[in-house]
Design a protein around this motif. Structure first.
Motif, PDB file in Angstrom:
ATOM      1  N   LYS B 258       0.832  -1.213   0.000  1.00 55.75           N
ATOM      2  CA  LYS B 258       0.000   0.000   0.000  1.00 55.75           C
ATOM      3  C   LYS B 258       0.862   1.257   0.000  1.00 55.75           C
ATOM      4  CE  LYS B 258      -3.894  -1.830   2.641  1.00 55.75           C
ATOM      5  NZ  LYS B 258      -4.389  -1.911   4.020  1.00 55.75           N
ATOM      6  N   PRO B 259       0.422   2.288  -0.727  1.00 57.90           N
ATOM      7  CA  PRO B 259       1.225   3.516  -0.761  1.00 57.90           C
ATOM      8  C   PRO B 259       1.215   4.259   0.572  1.00 57.90           C
ATOM      9  CG  PRO B 259      -0.780   3.768  -2.074  1.00 57.90           C
ATOM     10  CD  PRO B 259      -0.760   2.355  -1.591  1.00 57.90           C
ATOM     11  N   VAL B 260       2.379   4.586   1.066  1.00 55.83           N
ATOM     12  CA  VAL B 260       2.516   5.380   2.300  1.00 55.83           C
ATOM     13  C   VAL B 260       2.860   6.824   1.945  1.00 55.83           C
ATOM     14  CG1 VAL B 260       3.781   5.620   4.465  1.00 55.83           C
ATOM     15  CG2 VAL B 260       3.269   3.342   3.570  1.00 55.83           C
ATOM     16  N   ILE B 261       3.829   6.985   1.068  1.00 56.11           N
ATOM     17  CA  ILE B 261       4.199   8.327   0.595  1.00 56.11           C
ATOM     18  C   ILE B 261       4.247   8.288  -0.926  1.00 56.11           C
ATOM     19  CG2 ILE B 261       5.954  10.154   0.597  1.00 56.11           C
ATOM     20  CD1 ILE B 261       6.966   9.024   3.277  1.00 56.11           C
ATOM     21  N   THR B 262       3.445   9.118  -1.561  1.00 47.93           N
ATOM     22  CA  THR B 262       3.426   9.207  -3.018  1.00 47.93           C
ATOM     23  C   THR B 262       3.845  10.613  -3.416  1.00 47.93           C
ATOM     24  OG1 THR B 262       1.569   7.662  -3.087  1.00 47.93           O
ATOM     25  CG2 THR B 262       1.989   8.957  -5.086  1.00 47.93           C
ATOM     26  N   LEU B 263       4.903  10.713  -4.177  1.00 43.66           N
ATOM     27  CA  LEU B 263       5.353  12.021  -4.656  1.00 43.66           C
ATOM     28  C   LEU B 263       5.296  12.032  -6.185  1.00 43.66           C
ATOM     29  CD1 LEU B 263       8.480  12.669  -2.354  1.00 43.66           C
ATOM     30  CD2 LEU B 263       6.078  13.258  -1.938  1.00 43.66           C
ATOM     31  N   GLU B 264       4.703  13.074  -6.728  1.00 44.54           N
ATOM     32  CA  GLU B 264       4.538  13.184  -8.175  1.00 44.54           C
ATOM     33  C   GLU B 264       5.149  14.491  -8.641  1.00 44.54           C
ATOM     34  OE1 GLU B 264       0.193  10.931  -8.187  1.00 44.54           O
ATOM     35  OE2 GLU B 264       0.293  13.107  -8.485  1.00 44.54           O
ATOM     36  N   HIS B 265       5.899  14.431  -9.718  1.00 43.66           N
ATOM     37  CA  HIS B 265       6.542  15.654 -10.205  1.00 43.66           C
ATOM     38  C   HIS B 265       6.531  15.662 -11.727  1.00 43.66           C
ATOM     39  CE1 HIS B 265       8.749  19.217 -10.142  1.00 43.66           C
ATOM     40  NE2 HIS B 265       9.930  18.811  -9.757  1.00 43.66           N
ATOM     41  N   PRO B 266       5.356  15.954 -12.296  1.00 49.78           N
ATOM     42  CA  PRO B 266       5.302  16.057 -13.752  1.00 49.78           C
ATOM     43  C   PRO B 266       5.943  17.360 -14.208  1.00 49.78           C
ATOM     44  CG  PRO B 266       3.156  16.566 -12.809  1.00 49.78           C
ATOM     45  CD  PRO B 266       4.066  16.251 -11.661  1.00 49.78           C
ATOM     46  N   GLN B 267       7.031  17.249 -14.972  1.00 48.02           N
ATOM     47  CA  GLN B 267       7.737  18.453 -15.426  1.00 48.02           C
ATOM     48  C   GLN B 267       7.624  18.537 -16.936  1.00 48.02           C
ATOM     49  OE1 GLN B 267      11.126  19.833 -12.975  1.00 48.02           O
ATOM     50  NE2 GLN B 267      11.627  17.681 -12.825  1.00 48.02           N
ATOM     51  N   GLN B 268       7.209  19.674 -17.448  1.00 54.66           N
ATOM     52  CA  GLN B 268       6.972  19.813 -18.877  1.00 54.66           C
ATOM     53  C   GLN B 268       7.104  21.277 -19.284  1.00 54.66           C
ATOM     54  OE1 GLN B 268       2.520  19.310 -19.547  1.00 54.66           O
ATOM     55  NE2 GLN B 268       2.645  19.081 -17.329  1.00 54.66           N
ATOM     56  N   VAL B 269       7.219  21.506 -20.581  1.00 57.38           N
ATOM     57  CA  VAL B 269       7.203  22.887 -21.079  1.00 57.38           C
ATOM     58  C   VAL B 269       5.773  23.300 -21.407  1.00 57.38           C
ATOM     59  CG1 VAL B 269       9.557  22.842 -22.001  1.00 57.38           C
ATOM     60  CG2 VAL B 269       7.667  22.150 -23.474  1.00 57.38           C
ATOM     61  N   ARG B 270       5.438  24.522 -21.102  1.00 58.47           N
ATOM     62  CA  ARG B 270       4.177  25.160 -21.456  1.00 58.47           C
ATOM     63  C   ARG B 270       2.930  24.328 -21.122  1.00 58.47           C
ATOM     64  NH1 ARG B 270       4.204  29.377 -24.989  1.00 58.47           N
ATOM     65  NH2 ARG B 270       2.204  29.709 -23.979  1.00 58.47           N
ATOM     66  N   PRO B 271       2.774  23.879 -19.869  1.00 61.47           N
ATOM     67  CA  PRO B 271       1.554  23.138 -19.503  1.00 61.47           C
ATOM     68  C   PRO B 271       0.298  23.983 -19.727  1.00 61.47           C
ATOM     69  CG  PRO B 271       2.779  23.794 -17.537  1.00 61.47           C
ATOM     70  CD  PRO B 271       3.657  24.082 -18.714  1.00 61.47           C
ATOM     71  N   ASP B 272       0.451  25.311 -19.683  1.00 55.94           N
ATOM     72  CA  ASP B 272      -0.692  26.220 -19.871  1.00 55.94           C
ATOM     73  C   ASP B 272      -1.374  26.005 -21.219  1.00 55.94           C
ATOM     74  OD1 ASP B 272       1.973  27.377 -20.677  1.00 55.94           O
ATOM     75  OD2 ASP B 272       0.667  28.869 -21.610  1.00 55.94           O
ATOM     76  N   LEU B 273      -0.619  25.534 -22.224  1.00 54.65           N
ATOM     77  CA  LEU B 273      -1.205  25.358 -23.566  1.00 54.65           C
ATOM     78  C   LEU B 273      -2.247  24.237 -23.586  1.00 54.65           C
ATOM     79  CD1 LEU B 273       1.892  25.905 -25.882  1.00 54.65           C
ATOM     80  CD2 LEU B 273       0.023  27.492 -25.379  1.00 54.65           C
ATOM     81  N   GLU B 274      -2.217  23.387 -22.561  1.00 53.63           N
ATOM     82  CA  GLU B 274      -3.300  22.396 -22.443  1.00 53.63           C
ATOM     83  C   GLU B 274      -4.150  22.670 -21.205  1.00 53.63           C
ATOM     84  OE1 GLU B 274      -2.652  18.309 -23.341  1.00 53.63           O
ATOM     85  OE2 GLU B 274      -0.983  18.753 -24.699  1.00 53.63           O
ATOM     86  N   GLY B 275      -4.070  23.900 -20.733  1.00 55.52           N
ATOM     87  CA  GLY B 275      -4.927  24.305 -19.613  1.00 55.52           C
ATOM     88  C   GLY B 275      -4.519  23.716 -18.270  1.00 55.52           C
ATOM     89  N   ILE B 276      -3.258  23.271 -18.180  1.00 59.57           N
ATOM     90  CA  ILE B 276      -2.787  22.702 -16.906  1.00 59.57           C
ATOM     91  C   ILE B 276      -2.107  23.806 -16.093  1.00 59.57           C
ATOM     92  CG2 ILE B 276      -1.206  21.019 -15.854  1.00 59.57           C
ATOM     93  CD1 ILE B 276      -1.499  19.526 -18.671  1.00 59.57           C
ATOM     94  N   GLY B 277      -2.635  24.087 -14.916  1.00 61.43           N
ATOM     95  CA  GLY B 277      -2.035  25.093 -14.045  1.00 61.43           C
ATOM     96  C   GLY B 277      -0.869  24.498 -13.289  1.00 61.43           C
ATOM     97  N   THR B 278       0.087  25.345 -12.921  1.00 61.93           N
ATOM     98  CA  THR B 278       1.205  24.862 -12.113  1.00 61.93           C
ATOM     99  C   THR B 278       0.908  25.105 -10.635  1.00 61.93           C
ATOM    100  OG1 THR B 278       2.331  26.987 -12.281  1.00 61.93           O
ATOM    101  CG2 THR B 278       2.840  25.338 -13.957  1.00 61.93           C
ATOM    102  N   GLY B 279       1.509  24.308  -9.787  1.00 63.96           N
ATOM    103  CA  GLY B 279       1.271  24.475  -8.360  1.00 63.96           C
ATOM    104  C   GLY B 279       1.951  23.395  -7.545  1.00 63.96           C
ATOM    105  N   ASP B 280       1.983  23.630  -6.239  1.00 66.16           N
ATOM    106  CA  ASP B 280       2.475  22.635  -5.280  1.00 66.16           C
ATOM    107  C   ASP B 280       1.286  22.148  -4.470  1.00 66.16           C
ATOM    108  OD1 ASP B 280       5.281  22.876  -5.875  1.00 66.16           O
ATOM    109  OD2 ASP B 280       5.244  24.815  -4.863  1.00 66.16           O
ATOM    110  N   TYR B 281       1.118  20.850  -4.367  1.00 69.21           N
ATOM    111  CA  TYR B 281      -0.058  20.261  -3.737  1.00 69.21           C
ATOM    112  C   TYR B 281       0.393  19.226  -2.703  1.00 69.21           C
ATOM    113  CZ  TYR B 281      -1.888  22.177  -8.084  1.00 69.21           C
ATOM    114  OH  TYR B 281      -2.183  23.013  -9.127  1.00 69.21           O
TER     115      TYR B 281
END
Lengths: 342, 342
Positions: B258-281
């Motif tokens: 079972k997952p205890v700690i899940t860390l995700e870090h999608p890194q890409q150029v210009r996520p805004d062009l597909e309407g993806i906002g940047t942020g820390d969650y």
């Protein structure tokens, strides 16, 4: 190493919550309780309405301390420095570390400089640490702001806002916040000091300012009635439409007339009935800007209980004296044996 | 007390940014720079394309250290422990405190136990502190998670996600993340190790787990191509629709599957062009749950520069040895004289 021995001084809602949390944790044990309202000594389990636990509770601090030889005491009896200073002196003189949720103790140096100095000196003489903590002050509107500024090169100003729901709280809190009163009664209550809103701005602001090296000339506080458009009801209170659902308490630290640190803490019952969500909001304006949101807000009661228990290992190994959350290493939840963190 | 004397080792984008930030701060001064790519010693101002500053820069560390007698060095030359260990030994042996943004140094104890022990011992012998910091690892996906858990009684699991825009970065980063490649090229690059995504999960996860007392059996990492639906373009790279805009790198610490700690870090150029906002969650699941959002994300470059400079006073007064951000008091921005914080 033996388990960390904790006594709980003050067994109201907060104190009971701390006992319950401590009972779920490894490497730490509740060895006694002090509750001034108790007429005769009794068993903690019986006091809590459960089975006997073999843990004494008494109104007599001397008796409990001598019987239990605690390492640390969690003190949850009062909001003000003057309401806990005698108890702190008693504990510190016996070599017992002190964690208190008295709001003013989160950063008492500005409002109570003389008492702060005395507590600090006494703690150093006896080689123990005294720490004020809690969810606010102690965490959301000070320590967390300080922590979030790490990634900022230049801080121009700070604005933070904690929006919560007072519904779970009892009569005392309703009175302090003016809930259910008419606007006229609220205004009068603020004037005569019976309605005072949040205790903590005069601690959080200097704590943040000192940490970040921000200066200000004065702190201006305002307490405005949150006038309800609708009828709001909780088990404790009824607010008719047009009456007061809570107190919008704000504090602004001004430098040359401009806001440097603005803290807002509108506290009310059932904000949801007017579509107001609860949350913690921190904005740092500078280079770069930073905007943080926690929704819903870190709950006041549970958050304070958690903070007071979670800091135990940090307090046990801190340098002696009167400390603040900004002096200690990053404080956090503990899921393994508390002794692993010493 | 004299100003704190800092040398900057590594004068790429990060190092230049640190110099610029230090120049705006009181009580601290840049006294020298080391840059291995330099063919002959020169003035820092000239190196930066500005007026002479009277501050030497050289490819020869020995020369700079002897001429400038620094208190502390900020080391910004490499991501891996093996890429900085010689430089750290050199500095520590001369009694110079070390702050490095080498990602692996944020918590090197698991991936490099032997080198960590050696660095720790050497630092203790010479009475100085070595600290790895930066925005990530070092802050968002570890220290901040640890800090936010303070108000939580029981932590069951953690999930955090950092969504950023790689557009400001240069050729090296584009190659490491596979930006602009076909899906086939990306898959091959992950296989042969030329595309590796984020360096830091194997540091952040054990750092959080250790602090909170969470245990896990293994860490599973995945690196998936972020396939763009649209054409994306930056000054550095063009991504045609159907090709790879970045790397969705995730790491999951599993306990009994079972997952205890899940860390995700999608890194890409210009996520805004597909309407993806940047942020820390950051989400903590437990008692109670906590959900935090910082939008937009704390910027990677500026955040790392700020963290490295802001920790200087804490490093100067920390106990000797190899430390992490979780060992130090809450780190923060500094707007007054750095010497006020010592």
């Amino acid at each position: 190493m033996e388990k960390i021995r904790v006594i709980q001084w003050g067994l109201g809602n907060m104190g009971k919550g701390m006992v319950d949390m401590l009972l779920t944790k490894e490497g730490v044990e509740v060895v006694g309780g002090i509750e001034r309202r108790l007429e005769k000594p009794m068993d903690l389990g019986v006091y809590l309405g459960r089975e006997k636990m073999g843990i004494p509770v008494s109104a007599n601090p001397q008796e409990i301390v001598e019987r239990t030889e605690p390492d640390v005491c969690i003190l949850a009896i009062h909001s003000f420095v003057r309401g806990v200073v005698e108890e702190i002196s008693f504990l510190v003189s016996r070599g017992i570390q002190v964690i208190t949720i008295a709001e003013e103790m989160a950063y008492p140096f500005v409002t109570e400089p003389k008492l702060s100095r005395e507590i600090d000196e006494l703690a150093k003489v006896h080689g123990v640490t005294v720490l004020g903590t809690g969810v606010n002050p102690g965490f959301i509107l000070d320590t967390l702001i300080i922590q979030l500024s790490l990634g900022v090169r230049r801080v121009d100003s700070i604005r933070a806002r904690r929006v919560n729901d007072l519904s779970p709280f009892g009569k005392t809190v309703m009175e302090e916040q003016g809930v259910g009163r008419t606007v006229e009664e609220f205004t009068q209550g603020v004037k005569d000091g019976t309605i005072y809103g949040h205790v903590g701005f005069l601690q959080s602001i200097p704590m943040v300012a000192k940490a970040l090296g921000l200066s200000y000339d004065e702190i201006v506080q305002t307490r405005e009635p949150i006038v309800s458009k609708v009828r709001r009801e909780t088990p404790e209170v009824v607010v008719e439409a047009g009456n007061v659902a809570g107190c919008n308490h704000t504090a602004v630290a001004l430098k040359d007339g401009k806001p440097v640190i603005t803290l807002e803490h509108p506290q009310q019952v059932r904000p949801d009935l007017e579509g107001i969500g609860t949350g913690d909001y921190i904005e740092i304006f500078g280079d770069p800007n930073l905007s943080m949101v926690i929704t819903p807000e870190v709950p006041g009661g549970i958050g304070t209980i958690a903070a007071a228990v979670n800091v135990i290992p940090l307090v046990l190994q801190a340098a002696p004296g009167l400390k603040t959350m900004a002096d200690l290493p990053v404080a956090h939840a503990i899921m393994d044996d508390f002794r692993n963190h010493i």
